[in-house]
Design a protein around this motif. Structure first.
Motif, PDB file in Angstrom:
ATOM      1  N   SER A 201       0.847  -1.189   0.000  1.00  0.00           N
ATOM      2  CA  SER A 201       0.000   0.000   0.000  1.00  0.00           C
ATOM      3  C   SER A 201       0.883   1.239   0.000  1.00  0.00           C
ATOM      4  CB  SER A 201      -0.914   0.004   1.230  1.00  0.00           C
ATOM      5  OG  SER A 201      -0.147   0.200   2.405  1.00  0.00           O
ATOM      6  N   HIS A 202       0.250   2.387  -0.124  1.00  0.00           N
ATOM      7  CA  HIS A 202       1.008   3.644  -0.146  1.00  0.00           C
ATOM      8  C   HIS A 202       1.145   4.251   1.250  1.00  0.00           C
ATOM      9  CE1 HIS A 202       1.230   3.683  -4.483  1.00  0.00           C
ATOM     10  NE2 HIS A 202      -0.073   3.441  -4.543  1.00  0.00           N
ATOM     11  N   SER A 203       0.584   3.599   2.260  1.00  0.00           N
ATOM     12  CA  SER A 203       0.735   4.079   3.626  1.00  0.00           C
ATOM     13  C   SER A 203       2.015   3.501   4.232  1.00  0.00           C
ATOM     14  CB  SER A 203      -0.471   3.672   4.473  1.00  0.00           C
ATOM     15  OG  SER A 203      -0.614   2.268   4.492  1.00  0.00           O
ATOM     16  N   PHE A 204       2.527   4.161   5.256  1.00  0.00           N
ATOM     17  CA  PHE A 204       3.789   3.702   5.843  1.00  0.00           C
ATOM     18  C   PHE A 204       3.578   2.468   6.706  1.00  0.00           C
ATOM     19  CE2 PHE A 204       6.938   3.565   9.265  1.00  0.00           C
ATOM     20  CZ  PHE A 204       8.087   3.464   8.496  1.00  0.00           C
ATOM     21  N   ASP A 205       4.487   1.545   6.598  1.00  0.00           N
ATOM     22  CA  ASP A 205       4.488   0.318   7.397  1.00  0.00           C
ATOM     23  C   ASP A 205       5.937   0.079   7.796  1.00  0.00           C
ATOM     24  OD1 ASP A 205       4.588  -2.306   8.337  1.00  0.00           O
ATOM     25  OD2 ASP A 205       2.982  -2.977   7.010  1.00  0.00           O
ATOM     26  N   SER A 206       6.199  -0.038   9.076  1.00  0.00           N
ATOM     27  CA  SER A 206       7.585  -0.185   9.539  1.00  0.00           C
ATOM     28  C   SER A 206       8.258  -1.419   8.954  1.00  0.00           C
ATOM     29  CB  SER A 206       7.629  -0.245  11.070  1.00  0.00           C
ATOM     30  OG  SER A 206       6.899  -1.360  11.555  1.00  0.00           O
ATOM     31  N   ARG A 207       7.471  -2.401   8.553  1.00  0.00           N
ATOM     32  CA  ARG A 207       8.056  -3.602   7.955  1.00  0.00           C
ATOM     33  C   ARG A 207       8.731  -3.302   6.622  1.00  0.00           C
ATOM     34  NH1 ARG A 207       3.676  -7.782   7.054  1.00  0.00           N
ATOM     35  NH2 ARG A 207       2.549  -5.908   6.413  1.00  0.00           N
ATOM     36  N   LYS A 208       8.375  -2.182   6.010  1.00  0.00           N
ATOM     37  CA  LYS A 208       9.025  -1.823   4.755  1.00  0.00           C
ATOM     38  C   LYS A 208      10.520  -1.580   4.950  1.00  0.00           C
ATOM     39  CE  LYS A 208       4.985   0.014   2.322  1.00  0.00           C
ATOM     40  NZ  LYS A 208       4.395   1.177   1.621  1.00  0.00           N
ATOM     41  N   LEU A 209      10.913  -1.331   6.186  1.00  0.00           N
ATOM     42  CA  LEU A 209      12.333  -1.140   6.479  1.00  0.00           C
ATOM     43  C   LEU A 209      13.116  -2.450   6.344  1.00  0.00           C
ATOM     44  CD1 LEU A 209      12.060   1.269   9.545  1.00  0.00           C
ATOM     45  CD2 LEU A 209      12.559   1.853   7.171  1.00  0.00           C
ATOM     46  N   ASP A 210      12.398  -3.569   6.181  1.00  0.00           N
ATOM     47  CA  ASP A 210      13.081  -4.836   5.911  1.00  0.00           C
ATOM     48  C   ASP A 210      13.967  -4.721   4.679  1.00  0.00           C
ATOM     49  OD1 ASP A 210      11.794  -6.039   8.045  1.00  0.00           O
ATOM     50  OD2 ASP A 210      10.226  -6.976   6.814  1.00  0.00           O
ATOM     51  N   ILE A 211      13.619  -3.817   3.779  1.00  0.00           N
ATOM     52  CA  ILE A 211      14.401  -3.654   2.548  1.00  0.00           C
ATOM     53  C   ILE A 211      15.850  -3.292   2.867  1.00  0.00           C
ATOM     54  CG2 ILE A 211      13.892  -1.176   2.217  1.00  0.00           C
ATOM     55  CD1 ILE A 211      13.644  -1.751  -0.772  1.00  0.00           C
ATOM     56  N   ILE A 212      16.078  -2.579   3.973  1.00  0.00           N
ATOM     57  CA  ILE A 212      17.435  -2.178   4.351  1.00  0.00           C
ATOM     58  C   ILE A 212      18.237  -3.392   4.805  1.00  0.00           C
ATOM     59  CG2 ILE A 212      18.809  -0.769   5.930  1.00  0.00           C
ATOM     60  CD1 ILE A 212      16.458   1.198   6.014  1.00  0.00           C
ATOM     61  N   THR A 213      17.649  -4.165   5.692  1.00  0.00           N
ATOM     62  CA  THR A 213      18.331  -5.362   6.208  1.00  0.00           C
ATOM     63  C   THR A 213      18.636  -6.347   5.092  1.00  0.00           C
ATOM     64  OG1 THR A 213      17.150  -5.119   8.303  1.00  0.00           O
ATOM     65  CG2 THR A 213      18.184  -7.249   7.872  1.00  0.00           C
ATOM     66  N   LEU A 214      17.641  -6.607   4.250  1.00  0.00           N
ATOM     67  CA  LEU A 214      17.822  -7.585   3.182  1.00  0.00           C
ATOM     68  C   LEU A 214      18.820  -7.100   2.137  1.00  0.00           C
ATOM     69  CD1 LEU A 214      14.092  -8.685   2.756  1.00  0.00           C
ATOM     70  CD2 LEU A 214      15.946 -10.002   3.808  1.00  0.00           C
ATOM     71  N   THR A 215      18.799  -5.797   1.843  1.00  0.00           N
ATOM     72  CA  THR A 215      19.745  -5.262   0.861  1.00  0.00           C
ATOM     73  C   THR A 215      21.166  -5.299   1.404  1.00  0.00           C
ATOM     74  OG1 THR A 215      18.053  -3.810  -0.071  1.00  0.00           O
ATOM     75  CG2 THR A 215      20.331  -3.262  -0.551  1.00  0.00           C
ATOM     76  N   ASP A 216      21.348  -4.985   2.682  1.00  0.00           N
ATOM     77  CA  ASP A 216      22.674  -5.073   3.292  1.00  0.00           C
ATOM     78  C   ASP A 216      23.228  -6.493   3.182  1.00  0.00           C
ATOM     79  OD1 ASP A 216      22.843  -2.444   3.961  1.00  0.00           O
ATOM     80  OD2 ASP A 216      22.326  -2.681   6.072  1.00  0.00           O
ATOM     81  N   GLN A 217      22.377  -7.474   3.464  1.00  0.00           N
ATOM     82  CA  GLN A 217      22.814  -8.872   3.410  1.00  0.00           C
ATOM     83  C   GLN A 217      23.158  -9.247   1.976  1.00  0.00           C
ATOM     84  OE1 GLN A 217      23.211 -11.169   6.095  1.00  0.00           O
ATOM     85  NE2 GLN A 217      24.328 -12.138   4.418  1.00  0.00           N
ATOM     86  N   MET A 218      22.338  -8.801   1.016  1.00  0.00           N
ATOM     87  CA  MET A 218      22.615  -9.104  -0.385  1.00  0.00           C
ATOM     88  C   MET A 218      23.953  -8.515  -0.805  1.00  0.00           C
ATOM     89  SD  MET A 218      20.352  -8.157  -3.779  1.00  0.00           S
ATOM     90  CE  MET A 218      20.307  -6.400  -3.378  1.00  0.00           C
ATOM     91  N   CYS A 219      24.231  -7.270  -0.437  1.00  0.00           N
ATOM     92  CA  CYS A 219      25.499  -6.627  -0.801  1.00  0.00           C
ATOM     93  C   CYS A 219      26.688  -7.379  -0.207  1.00  0.00           C
ATOM     94  CB  CYS A 219      25.510  -5.178  -0.335  1.00  0.00           C
ATOM     95  SG  CYS A 219      24.373  -4.113  -1.215  1.00  0.00           S
ATOM     96  N   ASP A 220      26.550  -7.812   1.044  1.00  0.00           N
ATOM     97  CA  ASP A 220      27.628  -8.560   1.683  1.00  0.00           C
ATOM     98  C   ASP A 220      27.897  -9.866   0.943  1.00  0.00           C
ATOM     99  OD1 ASP A 220      27.899  -6.605   3.571  1.00  0.00           O
ATOM    100  OD2 ASP A 220      26.772  -7.659   5.137  1.00  0.00           O
ATOM    101  N   ASP A 221      26.808 -10.573   0.596  1.00  0.00           N
ATOM    102  CA  ASP A 221      26.962 -11.877  -0.074  1.00  0.00           C
ATOM    103  C   ASP A 221      27.567 -11.713  -1.463  1.00  0.00           C
ATOM    104  OD1 ASP A 221      25.890 -13.078   2.127  1.00  0.00           O
ATOM    105  OD2 ASP A 221      23.907 -13.420   1.248  1.00  0.00           O
ATOM    106  N   ILE A 222      27.125 -10.701  -2.207  1.00  0.00           N
ATOM    107  CA  ILE A 222      27.638 -10.482  -3.556  1.00  0.00           C
ATOM    108  C   ILE A 222      29.103 -10.065  -3.507  1.00  0.00           C
ATOM    109  CG2 ILE A 222      27.466  -9.023  -5.605  1.00  0.00           C
ATOM    110  CD1 ILE A 222      24.431  -9.053  -5.252  1.00  0.00           C
ATOM    111  N   ASP A 223      29.467  -9.224  -2.526  1.00  0.00           N
ATOM    112  CA  ASP A 223      30.881  -8.858  -2.365  1.00  0.00           C
ATOM    113  C   ASP A 223      31.755 -10.084  -2.131  1.00  0.00           C
ATOM    114  OD1 ASP A 223      30.486  -6.165  -2.752  1.00  0.00           O
ATOM    115  OD2 ASP A 223      30.443  -5.645  -0.633  1.00  0.00           O
TER     116      ASP A 223
END
Length: 223
Positions: A201-223
């Protein structure tokens, strides 16, 4: 329930018919079970599974576990696919050195507006590194687990993170990293339907911050 028949009809009508179709009812609260039972009786290729609500990741993981085919693709229950999608993507894998096939998609809005994501990019065979670069820069295709045909064996050590939004970010790169090559097809075989009930949805949901955690992990793994 409003969108499920459209989705299932598009899958059942595929020109490639040697399919195992797994429907996971993830704790629905509408009349989806009635629709699923009707389709299961109509076509023996369909397997239906009912479980308590675990979210999109939990549903996909169950489907992966129960699957017996050589390849796996995902279709969200409110989307649809073009009739030749699976035949074309499988042929692309068998005719090239690619292990994974990726197609383009279009988005259809309630008012009839249609947008195109990446059909301007040419058909291309990527190695692992260039495929990751194309995905992360969204040059041709994106991180979504849909619109892709994966070897089932790649899921032996990969599952979607349960309880997380943006679950594709924590998963798709792990599958691409196992491939020796990825073939991109510019054809818009996948159709993403926008509607008021969409999961994001277009409303804020704190779970959307999961994108930060998951992206950090992806960057670490790809590195």
């Amino acid at each position: 329930a409003k969108y499920l028949p459209r989705c299932l009809d598009s899958i059942l009508a595929q020109t490639y018919d040697n399919l195992e179709i797994i429907i996971v009812d993830d704790g629905s609260t509408d009349n989806s079970p009635d629709i699923i039972k009707k389709y299961t009786k109509k076509d023996p290729r369909i397997k239906s599974i009912y479980q308590k609500n675990q979210g999109l990741s939990g549903a996909r993981n169950t489907g992966i576990t129960k699957s017996t085919g050589k390849y796996i693709t995902f279709v969200d229950s409110d989307d649809s696919i073009e009739l030749s999608m699976l035949e074309s993507m499988l042929a692309a894998i068998l005719d090239t050195p690619a292990d994974i096939a990726v197609c383009s998609f279009k988005e259809i809005y309630p008012n009839g507006k249609i947008t195109h994501f990446s059909n301007s990019y040419p058909e291309k065979l990527y190695n692992t590194k260039s495929a990751l670069e194309a995905m992360l820069l969204e040059k041709g295709f994106m991180v979504s687990a849909t619109m892709k045909l994966f070897p089932a064996k790649y899921f032996k050590t990969v599952r979607f993170p349960v309880g997380k939004l943006h679950e594709d970010i924590g998963t798709t790169y792990k599958l691409i990293m196992q491939a020796s090559a990825v073939i991109f097809l510019p054809a818009e075989y996948y159709i993403y339907h926008h509607h008021q009930d969409s999961i994001i949805s277009h409303s804020f949901d704190s779970r959307k911050l999961d994108i930060i955690t998951l992206t950090d992990q992806m960057c670490d793994d790809i590195d």
